[in-house]
Enzyme design. Structure first.
Site, PDB file in Angstrom:
ATOM      1  N   ARG A  80       0.813  -1.218   0.000  1.00  0.00           N
ATOM      2  CA  ARG A  80       0.000   0.000   0.000  1.00  0.00           C
ATOM      3  C   ARG A  80       0.842   1.261   0.000  1.00  0.00           C
ATOM      4  O   ARG A  80       1.718   1.450   0.832  1.00  0.00           O
ATOM      5  CB  ARG A  80      -0.906   0.035   1.219  1.00  0.00           C
ATOM      6  CG  ARG A  80      -1.580   1.393   1.367  1.00  0.00           C
ATOM      7  CD  ARG A  80      -2.975   1.294   1.638  1.00  0.00           C
ATOM      8  NE  ARG A  80      -3.562   2.627   1.727  1.00  0.00           N
ATOM      9  CZ  ARG A  80      -4.822   2.808   1.685  1.00  0.00           C
ATOM     10  NH1 ARG A  80      -5.609   1.780   1.555  1.00  0.00           N
ATOM     11  NH2 ARG A  80      -5.322   3.996   1.773  1.00  0.00           N
ATOM     12  N   ARG A  89      -2.746   5.200  -5.681  1.00  0.00           N
ATOM     13  CA  ARG A  89      -2.575   4.205  -4.612  1.00  0.00           C
ATOM     14  C   ARG A  89      -2.412   2.822  -5.209  1.00  0.00           C
ATOM     15  O   ARG A  89      -2.936   2.535  -6.260  1.00  0.00           O
ATOM     16  CB  ARG A  89      -3.722   4.234  -3.621  1.00  0.00           C
ATOM     17  CG  ARG A  89      -5.035   3.882  -4.237  1.00  0.00           C
ATOM     18  CD  ARG A  89      -6.217   4.410  -3.493  1.00  0.00           C
ATOM     19  NE  ARG A  89      -6.177   5.845  -3.531  1.00  0.00           N
ATOM     20  CZ  ARG A  89      -6.747   6.625  -2.633  1.00  0.00           C
ATOM     21  NH1 ARG A  89      -7.421   6.123  -1.661  1.00  0.00           N
ATOM     22  NH2 ARG A  89      -6.676   7.926  -2.724  1.00  0.00           N
ATOM     23  N   ASP A  92      -6.728  -0.182  -2.541  1.00  0.00           N
ATOM     24  CA  ASP A  92      -7.745   0.253  -1.588  1.00  0.00           C
ATOM     25  C   ASP A  92      -8.738  -0.881  -1.412  1.00  0.00           C
ATOM     26  O   ASP A  92      -9.183  -1.468  -2.411  1.00  0.00           O
ATOM     27  CB  ASP A  92      -8.518   1.454  -2.144  1.00  0.00           C
ATOM     28  CG  ASP A  92      -8.285   2.726  -1.378  1.00  0.00           C
ATOM     29  OD1 ASP A  92      -7.663   2.673  -0.312  1.00  0.00           O
ATOM     30  OD2 ASP A  92      -8.748   3.767  -1.852  1.00  0.00           O
ATOM     31  N   ASP A  94     -12.246  -0.972   0.566  1.00  0.00           N
ATOM     32  CA  ASP A  94     -13.202  -0.199   1.365  1.00  0.00           C
ATOM     33  C   ASP A  94     -14.490  -0.978   1.581  1.00  0.00           C
ATOM     34  O   ASP A  94     -15.018  -1.584   0.640  1.00  0.00           O
ATOM     35  CB  ASP A  94     -13.565   1.118   0.661  1.00  0.00           C
ATOM     36  CG  ASP A  94     -12.403   2.092   0.597  1.00  0.00           C
ATOM     37  OD1 ASP A  94     -11.559   2.055   1.507  1.00  0.00           O
ATOM     38  OD2 ASP A  94     -12.357   2.891  -0.354  1.00  0.00           O
TER      39      ASP A  94
END
Length: 172
Positions: A80, A89, A92, A94
């Site tokens: 990450r 990035r 991720d 989420d």
């Protein structure tokens, strides 16, 4: 608990990183559905490479906070890197929404809510993000977020928010 996960990447080998999350849940028998992988323009900070995004519907014997920590471990395992908010990035993971049991989100009455510094459920901005809503709609046409049908939320997004989002391949 059943949860909707949004996964995305625009650094390193994005496809391989998304596959790693997919396989983590699939190999444990926790994956219920997976969208195609979508190529999406960057959101927020737009002068960066496109993202690869997908939605996973998972069923786990974990609390939302435990699932959050699992997602963070997967992010860390993927190396990450996030230098700025809404910037590039590597990975991720989420949690968008969660509910007790295995029922469809459209009919479930036991949605899990959280409003802590660590975890907000449902995700406070998901209703504004085509890169979340469109892949979710692909795997659950009757999905509901915050009491509203995801199909309705997609229709209400501005055309520029939906522009450039293209459906790609399935997971391998």
């Amino acid at each position: 608990m059943t949860a909707v996960l949004s996964i995305g990447s625009n650094m390193a080998d994005s496809r391989e990183l998304l596959d790693s999350v997919y396989h983590d849940f699939a190999e444990r028998g926790q994956l219920r559905a997976a969208s195609s992988i979508y190529r999406t323009p960057a959101w927020g900070v737009t002068d960066q490479p496109d993202f690869l995004n997908a939605i996973l519907l998972v069923q786990v014997d974990q609390t939302p906070l435990e699932l959050l920590h699992r997602g963070q471990k997967l992010e860390n395992a993927g190396g990450r890197v996030r230098v700025q908010k809404w910037g590039p990035r590597t990975l991720d993971v989420d949690i968008i929404a969660a509910w007790e049991g295995a029922a469809s989100a459209a009919t479930e009455t036991t949605h899990i809510t959280s409003d802590t510094e660590k975890l907000r459920l449902p995700h406070p901005y998901a209703h504004q993000r085509a890169f979340v809503l469109q892949p979710w709609l692909e795997i659950d046409p009757d999905a509901v977020l915050g009491g509203r049908r995801v199909a309705e939320l997609v229709e209400q997004l501005a055309d520029e928010d939906k522009a450039g989002i293209t459906r790609g391949e399935a997971f391998r």
